[in-house]
Design an enzyme around this catalytic site. Structure first.
Site, PDB file in Angstrom:
ATOM      1  N   ASP A 210       0.862  -1.180   0.000  1.00 12.07           N
ATOM      2  CA  ASP A 210       0.000   0.000   0.000  1.00 12.07           C
ATOM      3  C   ASP A 210       0.901   1.233   0.000  1.00 12.07           C
ATOM      4  O   ASP A 210       1.975   1.220   0.616  1.00 12.07           O
ATOM      5  CB  ASP A 210      -0.887   0.043   1.246  1.00 12.07           C
ATOM      6  CG  ASP A 210      -1.739  -1.205   1.401  1.00 12.07           C
ATOM      7  OD1 ASP A 210      -2.276  -1.679   0.395  1.00 12.07           O
ATOM      8  OD2 ASP A 210      -1.837  -1.697   2.542  1.00 12.07           O
ATOM      9  N   ASP A 249      -1.388  -2.561  -4.504  1.00 14.79           N
ATOM     10  CA  ASP A 249      -2.411  -2.932  -3.532  1.00 14.79           C
ATOM     11  C   ASP A 249      -3.244  -1.686  -3.224  1.00 14.79           C
ATOM     12  O   ASP A 249      -3.684  -0.996  -4.135  1.00 14.79           O
ATOM     13  CB  ASP A 249      -1.747  -3.524  -2.293  1.00 14.79           C
ATOM     14  CG  ASP A 249      -2.720  -4.344  -1.451  1.00 14.79           C
ATOM     15  OD1 ASP A 249      -3.889  -4.489  -1.850  1.00 14.79           O
ATOM     16  OD2 ASP A 249      -2.318  -4.845  -0.390  1.00 14.79           O
ATOM     17  N   ASP A 253      -4.775   1.856   3.289  1.00 16.68           N
ATOM     18  CA  ASP A 253      -5.506   0.812   3.995  1.00 16.68           C
ATOM     19  C   ASP A 253      -5.378   1.040   5.492  1.00 16.68           C
ATOM     20  O   ASP A 253      -4.289   1.374   6.004  1.00 16.68           O
ATOM     21  CB  ASP A 253      -4.986  -0.570   3.616  1.00 16.68           C
ATOM     22  CG  ASP A 253      -5.555  -1.054   2.277  1.00 16.68           C
ATOM     23  OD1 ASP A 253      -6.258  -0.259   1.620  1.00 16.68           O
ATOM     24  OD2 ASP A 253      -5.286  -2.203   1.898  1.00 16.68           O
ATOM     25  N   ARG A 305     -13.710   0.374  -3.446  1.00 17.69           N
ATOM     26  CA  ARG A 305     -13.180   0.639  -2.110  1.00 17.69           C
ATOM     27  C   ARG A 305     -12.866   2.125  -1.899  1.00 17.69           C
ATOM     28  O   ARG A 305     -11.720   2.509  -1.749  1.00 17.69           O
ATOM     29  CB  ARG A 305     -11.934  -0.204  -1.828  1.00 17.69           C
ATOM     30  CG  ARG A 305     -12.185  -1.689  -1.820  1.00 17.69           C
ATOM     31  CD  ARG A 305     -10.955  -2.458  -1.376  1.00 17.69           C
ATOM     32  NE  ARG A 305     -11.203  -3.900  -1.442  1.00 17.69           N
ATOM     33  CZ  ARG A 305     -10.299  -4.839  -1.174  1.00 17.69           C
ATOM     34  NH1 ARG A 305      -9.076  -4.473  -0.810  1.00 17.69           N
ATOM     35  NH2 ARG A 305     -10.601  -6.118  -1.270  1.00 17.69           N
TER      36      ARG A 305
END
Length: 432
Positions: A210, A249, A253, A305
């Site tokens: 990330d 990714d 997050d 997301r």
């Protein structure tokens, strides 16, 4: 005398007629702290980052080596780290640019890897054997270069309007009181994705990095950050085993019991899975945590997301969503998953004709979503009612009662007002 008079006048004009926003350009934002009531990160002790740092722990870094020294292995010593220009994580100690071939070791070769684990011959077992072992060793070599641990009491701030952290994965693991502001986080590119045969039924590629990962982190303020895959968009990668060969990714997050986070005035762009809050349906230890505020952010060209939430109490207000005309792979924006409690208000969505209101929300085991004040292509819509009407055959109906009402926030503008403000002011280099 007249010439002298003109010279003095010109000098005075040069002093008085400063460039636009010159005051903001010279303002030192490195010791700024999160304002009271600005989202969940203001709760309790608030978020001050490295504001208490002494002069010996204020760093200006212009390369990877300088960033490593400043971070001090993720120590908790109060520190301020100013990013000047572009800092490239994929460089050696002498500053020489590294690429994937430089990290490959033990005979790793992508063509051999694809041949070894072709589902038609390998089957559905997890990869094992020489090529998977070589991939793991190669991935470990890249991780040594691109993973940067961020400790407690740290502020990372970009200088001016052109600070970039390229190819890096900032990881705030088990740390408290961190600020990341005014920096572009670009292209956390994984050279060695792993094939996971049983993911999603057809299998999929799993990447490691990330751009910013909050892992058990608390009191974190992310502000005026731009995060994207710029340089290596996944859409440009080949298809391997009938799946896109992903290299990235998440952009941000927030997982593993992270808590008390405010994300404001930031821009997330041109990416597949932008923001995951809560990483597992069975991680019941996340209950009571994952309290996150997202306000005045822009999600531009994000496939899904934005965010997807499990367990968390998330206040999602005054955000702007843009789905470009050519985004044929768009899936959803707000993901309502297990025990999530999202309070969404006054968000604006701009989509092409093939994206409908019912597409904006996706639910997996979620039961509730508060959604009010939503604008869809300039028109007010009842997001929850439309979601339930169009998805009742395939998804559980959501109720409006999320069990809480946010109190930690500033003025909540109308979606129309916020939409214009975010378009002008979100992202790195735009602090006013």
């Amino acid at each position: 005398m007249r010439i002298r008079h003109l010279t003095i006048t010109a000098a005075l004009l040069g002093t008085l007629c400063l460039p636009a926003h010159a005051d903001e350009q010279v303002r030192d934002i490195s010791r700024d702290t999160l304002a009271p009531n600005d989202g969940w990160a203001s709760l309790g002790t608030g978020t001050t980052g490295g504001a208490a740092a002494d002069d010996a722990h204020v760093y200006t870094v212009a390369d990877r080596a300088g960033l490593v020294r400043a971070l001090d292995g993720g120590s908790d010593t109060p520190k301020i780290i100013k990013i000047a220009g572009t800092v490239d994580a994929n460089t050696d100690d002498a500053g020489r640019r590294l690429d994937c071939a430089d990290y490959a070791t033990d005979g790793y070769d992508l063509k051999k890897y694809l041949t070894a684990y072709d589902p038609r011959t390998w089957g559905a077992d997890k990869p094992s054997g020489p090529q998977e072992e070589a991939r793991q060793a190669s991935a470990a070599r890249q991780a040594e270069r691109v993973v940067f641990p961020v400790g407690s009491n740290t502020t990372i701030v970009g200088l001016g309007s052109s600070a970039v952290l390229k190819g890096a994965s900032l990881q705030v693991k088990g740390a408290d009181n961190v600020i990341v502001r005014n920096v572009e986080l670009r292209d956390a590119y994984d050279c060695f994705p792993v094939w996971q045969p049983n993911t999603g039924g057809l299998g999929d590629w799993k990447t490691a990095y990330d751009t910013l990962w909050l892992n058990g982190a608390t009191h974190v303020w992310v502000d005026h950050v731009t995060a994207s895959d710029q340089g290596h968009p996944d859409a440009g990668e080949p298809t391997c085993f009938a799946r896109n060969y992903l290299r990235h990714d998440g952009l941000l997050d927030i997982t593993n019991g992270s808590d008390l986070v405010t994300v404001s005035w930031s821009r997330f762009a041109a990416h597949d899975k932008a923001m995951l809050i809560g990483n597992g349906d069975n991680v019941t230890s996340d209950r009571g945590k994952l309290r996150v505020t997202l306000h005045h952010n822009e999600f531009d060209g994000v496939v899904q997301r934005a965010p997807r939430v499990r367990f968390g109490q998330v206040h999602l207000y005054d955000n702007r969503y843009v789905v470009p005309e050519d985004s044929l792979d768009y899936r959803y924006s707000i993901g309502v998953s297990t025990e999530s409690r999202i309070y969404a208000e006054n968000n604006a969505f701009h989509t092409p004709s093939h994206v409908e209101v019912a597409d904006l929300v996706k639910s997996w085991n979620g039961t509730a979503l508060h959604a009010s004040g939503t604008l869809f292509n300039g028109y007010p819509v009842d997001l929850l009612t439309i979601h339930n009407a169009y998805n009742s055959g395939s998804e559980r109906d959501l109720t409006d009662d999320v069990g809480w009402t946010p109190t930690l926030h500033g003025t909540v503008d109308s979606a129309a007002v916020a939409d214009r403000a975010v378009a002008r002011g979100a992202g790195a280099g735009r602090i006013r």
